[in-house]
Design a protein around this motif. Sequence first.
Motif, PDB file in Angstrom:
ATOM      1  N   TYR A  56       0.837  -1.212   0.000  1.00 15.05           N
ATOM      2  CA  TYR A  56       0.000   0.000   0.000  1.00 15.05           C
ATOM      3  C   TYR A  56       0.866   1.254   0.000  1.00 15.05           C
ATOM      4  CZ  TYR A  56      -4.617  -2.019   0.271  1.00 15.05           C
ATOM      5  OH  TYR A  56      -5.778  -2.661  -0.040  1.00 15.05           O
ATOM      6  N   HIS A  60       0.550   3.584  -3.166  1.00 17.49           N
ATOM      7  CA  HIS A  60      -0.057   4.852  -2.760  1.00 17.49           C
ATOM      8  C   HIS A  60       0.854   6.012  -3.153  1.00 17.49           C
ATOM      9  CE1 HIS A  60      -1.200   7.912   0.334  1.00 17.49           C
ATOM     10  NE2 HIS A  60      -2.416   7.470   0.064  1.00 17.49           N
ATOM     11  N   ASN A  78      -8.657   9.283   1.190  1.00 19.85           N
ATOM     12  CA  ASN A  78      -7.368   8.862   1.726  1.00 19.85           C
ATOM     13  C   ASN A  78      -7.488   8.498   3.207  1.00 19.85           C
ATOM     14  OD1 ASN A  78      -4.419   8.631   1.076  1.00 19.85           O
ATOM     15  ND2 ASN A  78      -4.313  10.035   2.808  1.00 19.85           N
ATOM     16  N   LEU A  81      -9.092   5.104   3.570  1.00 21.88           N
ATOM     17  CA  LEU A  81      -8.088   4.072   3.312  1.00 21.88           C
ATOM     18  C   LEU A  81      -7.206   3.872   4.542  1.00 21.88           C
ATOM     19  CD1 LEU A  81      -6.358   2.145   1.579  1.00 21.88           C
ATOM     20  CD2 LEU A  81      -5.150   4.176   0.734  1.00 21.88           C
ATOM     21  N   ALA A 115      -9.932  -2.139   2.706  1.00 18.94           N
ATOM     22  CA  ALA A 115      -8.801  -1.278   2.338  1.00 18.94           C
ATOM     23  C   ALA A 115      -8.650  -1.228   0.816  1.00 18.94           C
ATOM     24  CB  ALA A 115      -7.511  -1.773   2.996  1.00 18.94           C
ATOM     25  N   SER A 118     -11.305   0.947  -0.627  1.00 20.33           N
ATOM     26  CA  SER A 118     -10.981   2.359  -0.381  1.00 20.33           C
ATOM     27  C   SER A 118      -9.893   2.848  -1.324  1.00 20.33           C
ATOM     28  CB  SER A 118     -10.528   2.549   1.066  1.00 20.33           C
ATOM     29  OG  SER A 118     -11.549   2.176   1.945  1.00 20.33           O
ATOM     30  N   TYR A 119      -8.877   2.017  -1.547  1.00 21.42           N
ATOM     31  CA  TYR A 119      -7.804   2.379  -2.478  1.00 21.42           C
ATOM     32  C   TYR A 119      -8.378   2.557  -3.882  1.00 21.42           C
ATOM     33  CZ  TYR A 119      -3.402   2.276  -5.028  1.00 21.42           C
ATOM     34  OH  TYR A 119      -2.344   2.607  -5.852  1.00 21.42           O
TER      35      TYR A 119
END
Length: 191
Positions: A56, A60, A78, A81, A115, A118-119
């Motif tokens: 991540y 990210h 963000n 996440l 997660a 969310s990403y």
Amino acid sequence: MKANRMEAFSDGVLAIIITIMVLEFKVPEEHNWHALIELGPKILSYIFSFVYVGIYWNNHHHLLHMIRSMNGRLMWLNLILLFWLSLVPFTTAWMGESNFAPAPTALYGIILLLAATSYWLLQLSILRQHPDDSTFYRLMSKDLKAKMSPILYLIAIGSAYVSPWLSGFFFVLVAAIWVMPEKRIEDLVRN
């Protein structure tokens, strides 16, 4: 706010997540190799989670370089996440303590699924800042990894009740497809 402030904040949160995970390890009372072998499930769950947090962090970082303009939506996505990732130390500890029992392993998968979702939403929001004909839009709108991951997580969650090792296989599979940073984004950033 500039994107680099959000990136710095995220880096700090992810560093704290990794620190919390390693602090969960308690030094064995015995001073022999067998004492470490007994910690095997905890060590394995830590390795899983360290790799995931690293993935991540890496992806990210690359994704945030594509932000054209900061807005509240990106900041909240963000934070969502980071919220799900902040639960990784808890599920990591529970899964390791329980020797990969079905419920903790399934919860670990649920947190990873949330997660990942969310990403994907963060990526989608950044993607919307680019015109349909941009190279970034063309590359990222066909992101097979982002489409496969939730399906694999769902299989991992369900298989936790059949065999935690089978579930672990799917966790490793998802990590394997994401372990390399988004080369397409790296190439775009360089150009």
